[in-house]
Design an enzyme around this catalytic site. Structure first.
Site, PDB file in Angstrom:
ATOM      1  N   ASN A   7      52.148  25.835  45.982  1.00  0.00           N
ATOM      2  CA  ASN A   7      51.876  26.898  46.943  1.00  0.00           C
ATOM      3  C   ASN A   7      51.079  26.266  48.074  1.00  0.00           C
ATOM      4  OD1 ASN A   7      51.092  29.119  48.375  1.00  0.00           O
ATOM      5  ND2 ASN A   7      50.142  30.198  46.655  1.00  0.00           N
ATOM      6  N   LYS A  14      48.081  24.182  46.548  1.00  0.00           N
ATOM      7  CA  LYS A  14      47.757  24.567  45.167  1.00  0.00           C
ATOM      8  C   LYS A  14      48.960  24.224  44.292  1.00  0.00           C
ATOM      9  CE  LYS A  14      44.731  28.429  46.336  1.00  0.00           C
ATOM     10  NZ  LYS A  14      45.256  29.189  47.484  1.00  0.00           N
ATOM     11  N   ARG A  90      56.486  28.088  46.747  1.00  0.00           N
ATOM     12  CA  ARG A  90      56.341  29.471  47.197  1.00  0.00           C
ATOM     13  C   ARG A  90      56.420  29.492  48.726  1.00  0.00           C
ATOM     14  NH1 ARG A  90      51.094  32.499  48.924  1.00  0.00           N
ATOM     15  NH2 ARG A  90      52.008  34.525  49.322  1.00  0.00           N
ATOM     16  N   HIS A 180      54.607  39.863  48.429  1.00  0.00           N
ATOM     17  CA  HIS A 180      54.291  39.916  46.986  1.00  0.00           C
ATOM     18  C   HIS A 180      55.543  40.155  46.141  1.00  0.00           C
ATOM     19  CE1 HIS A 180      49.950  41.439  47.904  1.00  0.00           C
ATOM     20  NE2 HIS A 180      49.916  40.138  47.674  1.00  0.00           N
ATOM     21  N   ASN A 211      43.128  40.653  46.795  1.00  0.00           N
ATOM     22  CA  ASN A 211      42.550  40.577  48.139  1.00  0.00           C
ATOM     23  C   ASN A 211      43.548  41.155  49.133  1.00  0.00           C
ATOM     24  OD1 ASN A 211      39.970  39.417  47.858  1.00  0.00           O
ATOM     25  ND2 ASN A 211      40.941  37.454  47.361  1.00  0.00           N
ATOM     26  N   ARG A 241      41.834  43.310  55.363  1.00  0.00           N
ATOM     27  CA  ARG A 241      42.908  43.851  56.222  1.00  0.00           C
ATOM     28  C   ARG A 241      42.837  45.374  56.244  1.00  0.00           C
ATOM     29  NH1 ARG A 241      47.563  40.759  53.086  1.00  0.00           N
ATOM     30  NH2 ARG A 241      46.363  38.846  52.823  1.00  0.00           N
ATOM     31  N   ASP A 283      35.052  42.004  48.595  1.00  0.00           N
ATOM     32  CA  ASP A 283      35.317  41.819  47.168  1.00  0.00           C
ATOM     33  C   ASP A 283      35.080  43.125  46.403  1.00  0.00           C
ATOM     34  OD1 ASP A 283      35.171  39.155  45.064  1.00  0.00           O
ATOM     35  OD2 ASP A 283      34.553  41.112  44.313  1.00  0.00           O
ATOM     36  N   ARG A 285      34.483  43.753  43.358  1.00  0.00           N
ATOM     37  CA  ARG A 285      33.334  43.773  42.429  1.00  0.00           C
ATOM     38  C   ARG A 285      32.048  44.085  43.171  1.00  0.00           C
ATOM     39  NH1 ARG A 285      35.379  38.250  39.894  1.00  0.00           N
ATOM     40  NH2 ARG A 285      35.895  38.144  42.086  1.00  0.00           N
ATOM     41  N   GLY A 331      44.225  40.945  40.854  1.00  0.00           N
ATOM     42  CA  GLY A 331      42.815  40.862  40.436  1.00  0.00           C
ATOM     43  C   GLY A 331      42.166  42.220  40.220  1.00  0.00           C
ATOM     44  N   ASN A 335      41.866  44.178  36.409  1.00  0.00           N
ATOM     45  CA  ASN A 335      40.477  44.139  35.925  1.00  0.00           C
ATOM     46  C   ASN A 335      39.632  45.370  36.206  1.00  0.00           C
ATOM     47  OD1 ASN A 335      40.273  41.321  34.877  1.00  0.00           O
ATOM     48  ND2 ASN A 335      40.937  40.872  36.960  1.00  0.00           N
ATOM     49  N   GLU A 385      52.939  34.676  39.255  1.00  0.00           N
ATOM     50  CA  GLU A 385      53.936  34.290  40.259  1.00  0.00           C
ATOM     51  C   GLU A 385      54.409  32.854  40.050  1.00  0.00           C
ATOM     52  OE1 GLU A 385      52.614  36.200  44.274  1.00  0.00           O
ATOM     53  OE2 GLU A 385      50.951  36.290  42.868  1.00  0.00           O
TER      54      GLU A 385
HETATM   55  P1  ADP Z   1      44.400  37.306  45.797  1.00  0.00           P
HETATM   56  O1  ADP Z   1      45.082  38.414  46.527  1.00  0.00           O
HETATM   57  O2  ADP Z   1      43.581  36.434  46.678  1.00  0.00           O
HETATM   58  O3  ADP Z   1      45.283  36.574  44.807  1.00  0.00           O
HETATM   59  P2  ADP Z   1      43.187  38.415  43.413  1.00  0.00           P
HETATM   60  O4  ADP Z   1      44.461  38.963  42.869  1.00  0.00           O
HETATM   61  O5  ADP Z   1      42.540  37.310  42.683  1.00  0.00           O
HETATM   62  O6  ADP Z   1      43.288  38.036  44.923  1.00  0.00           O
HETATM   63  O7  ADP Z   1      42.169  39.659  43.472  1.00  0.00           O
HETATM   64  C1  ADP Z   1      40.892  39.528  43.994  1.00  0.00           C
HETATM   65  C2  ADP Z   1      40.205  40.873  43.851  1.00  0.00           C
HETATM   66  O8  ADP Z   1      40.144  41.205  42.460  1.00  0.00           O
HETATM   67  C3  ADP Z   1      38.788  40.900  44.380  1.00  0.00           C
HETATM   68  O9  ADP Z   1      38.589  42.062  45.160  1.00  0.00           O
HETATM   69  C4  ADP Z   1      37.954  40.963  43.128  1.00  0.00           C
HETATM   70  O10 ADP Z   1      36.754  41.652  43.306  1.00  0.00           O
HETATM   71  C5  ADP Z   1      38.860  41.729  42.179  1.00  0.00           C
HETATM   72  N1  ADP Z   1      38.455  41.473  40.799  1.00  0.00           N
HETATM   73  C6  ADP Z   1      38.563  40.311  40.120  1.00  0.00           C
HETATM   74  N2  ADP Z   1      37.994  40.433  38.886  1.00  0.00           N
HETATM   75  C7  ADP Z   1      37.519  41.692  38.806  1.00  0.00           C
HETATM   76  C8  ADP Z   1      36.816  42.426  37.809  1.00  0.00           C
HETATM   77  N3  ADP Z   1      36.497  41.889  36.651  1.00  0.00           N
HETATM   78  N4  ADP Z   1      36.501  43.716  38.087  1.00  0.00           N
HETATM   79  C9  ADP Z   1      36.827  44.268  39.255  1.00  0.00           C
HETATM   80  N5  ADP Z   1      37.474  43.642  40.250  1.00  0.00           N
HETATM   81  C10 ADP Z   1      37.811  42.370  40.031  1.00  0.00           C
END
Ligand code: ADP
Length: 399
Positions: A7, A14, A90, A180, A211, A241, A283, A285, A331, A335, A385
């Site tokens: 990627n 990556k 990718r 995606h 993200n 965004r 973020d 979290r 993410g 989660n 992916e």
């Molecule tokens: P990308 O689009 O860059 O691949 P990810 O799929 O890794 O991003 O998602 C990143 C997002 O996931 C961030 O907003 C992060 O806060 C959220 N995230 C990751 N782990 C957790 C968690 N344990 N609880 C809540 N949100 C999470």
């Protein structure tokens, strides 16, 4: 059989080396800061690591270092690069030219480069990386390109056209492409398998929340609409965004702030979203940490996200005339129980009911979180992916 999945961005590369017998990642890492100075961080499945500064003037040196790292030294995993059977890349934008995974030729690379007009940040970098990879790997190592947009090429014109003069679609190819696609395709297939259903028989809303986030209506295994558009800016609110916004608000703000088109693009892509509204973070979290401290703008941001996701699920159920399952992935989707609970609450009118206690315990695993009496099932499905890119590459070279 080993497949290298790449990627590449303008300054990073990556990678994952995947053993297709058992679909196991045997090493992964990132060649970073290409064109600046250069650094590789590399990790093997058995826990050996390499972190090293190196000179990466171009993607070619990064590929050379990657091959050297895989084959020699303390974190090596293979004896010789000839053990790598194929490389899968990718690619962000395939536009209307590429509707499926394709073998790399010089012509294909040129075409990807030509599409850079539609994806300035990504496609030119992909083309540079593809040319570098061809230089470093033997000519008989097949390479495949897997496009983020390809899965969405089944979206019908009534859904992908914008209400602008038709000639701008013909002349400049301005339309919805969606992104995606690899993730939505992977999780939809994984869900059908988990449900024990033929994907052709089910209607899915797939929510990839990270993200960058996008939501896709998948009917009979095909994407029929998606929330991202001409670029990955459109749709729901994301980390930095804005998501969808009235275009007149954009021209209004451009005048007020005296912004160039590039300034505006930076504003909408990098300064908006969770970060812009919450003034706390991009973020998820950190948004929830701020909410627990009583931050109202963080609460508003979280409310906007749940509300927008809910609207997409409702509208996609309407266009499919039904809904069998909702997927949460990415993410946030995998989660954040808070986001899943917020989206799925008060949706019982359309047959969605989740087990709120179970939902709180699910993180990053394939699991059904809806109650037995929920008409539509709700699942957390971890995305992968890279694995789909490797599978596609293998399928293509096996033909
Ligand atoms: P990308 O689009 O860059 O691949 P990810 O799929 O890794 O991003 O998602 C990143 C997002 O996931 C961030 O907003 C992060 O806060 C959220 N995230 C990751 N782990 C957790 C968690 N344990 N609880 C809540 N949100 C999470």
């Amino acid at each position: 059989m080993l497949i290298l999945v790449v990627n590449a961005g303008s300054s990073s590369l990556k990678y994952q080396l995947i053993d297709m017998d058992g679909e196991k990642v045997i090493a992964k890492g990132n060649c970073d800061r290409i064109g600046i100075d250069g650094h590789i961080s590399h990790k093997t499945a058995d826990g050996r690591t390499l972190d090293q500064d190196c000179a990466f003037p171009t993607h070619t040196e990064a590929f050379e270092k990657l091959v050297e790292t895989l084959t020699t030294g303390d974190a090596a995993v293979i004896k010789d690069m000839s053990e790598i059977s194929a490389v899968g890349h990718r690619i962000v934008q395939g536009a209307e030219v590429f509707s499926q995974t394709t073998l790399v030729t010089d012509e294909v690379i040129d075409k990807i480069d030509e599409l850079a007009d539609l994806a300035p940040v990504h496609n030119h970098a992909h083309a540079l990386a593809l040319r570098a990879c061809k230089k470093v790997f033997a000519a008989d190592v097949p390479q495949a390109v897997v496009f983020d947009t390809a899965f969405h090429q089944t979206i019908p014109p009534k859904a992908y056209m914008y209400g602008i003069p038709y000639e701008d679609y013909e002349k400049y190819h301005v339309r919805k492409y969606g992104f995606h696609g690899t993730s939505h395709r992977f999780v939809s297939a994984a869900l059908a398998q988990a449900m024990g259903k033929d994907i052709k028989d089910i209607k899915i809303v797939s929510c990839h929340l990270g993200n960058g986030s996008s939501i896709t209506a998948v009917e009979g295994g095909k994407s029929i609409d998606t929330s991202m558009g001409f670029t990955p800016l459109d749709g729901i609110i994301m980390g930095t965004r804005s998501g969808s916004i009235d275009a007149s608000a954009v021209t209004f703000l451009a005048k007020k702030h005296n912004m160039t088109p590039d300034d505006m693009s930076n504003y909408l892509n990098k300064k908006s979203g969770f970060l812009g509204v919450s003034e706390v973070s991009s973020d998820n979290r950190e948004i929830y940490t701020a909410i627990h401290e009583g931050n109202e703008k963080a609460q508003l941001t979280a409310d906007m996200l749940r509300y927008e996701i809910k609207k997409f699920i409702g509208s996609y159920a309407a266009i499919m005339n039904g809904l069998d399952a909702v997927i949460f992935t990415g993410g946030i989707g995998e989660n954040s129980w808070e986001v899943r609970e917020g989206v799925c609450s008060n949706m019982d009118f359309m047959g969605i009911k989740i087990d709120t206690e179970l939902n709180k315990t699910v993180r990053g695993e394939l699991k059904k979180i809806s109650t037995p009496d929920s008409k539509a099932e709700v699942w957390v499905v971890p995305t992968n992916e890279e694995l789909l890119i490797a599978r596609d590459t293998l399928a293509l070279i096996s033909k």
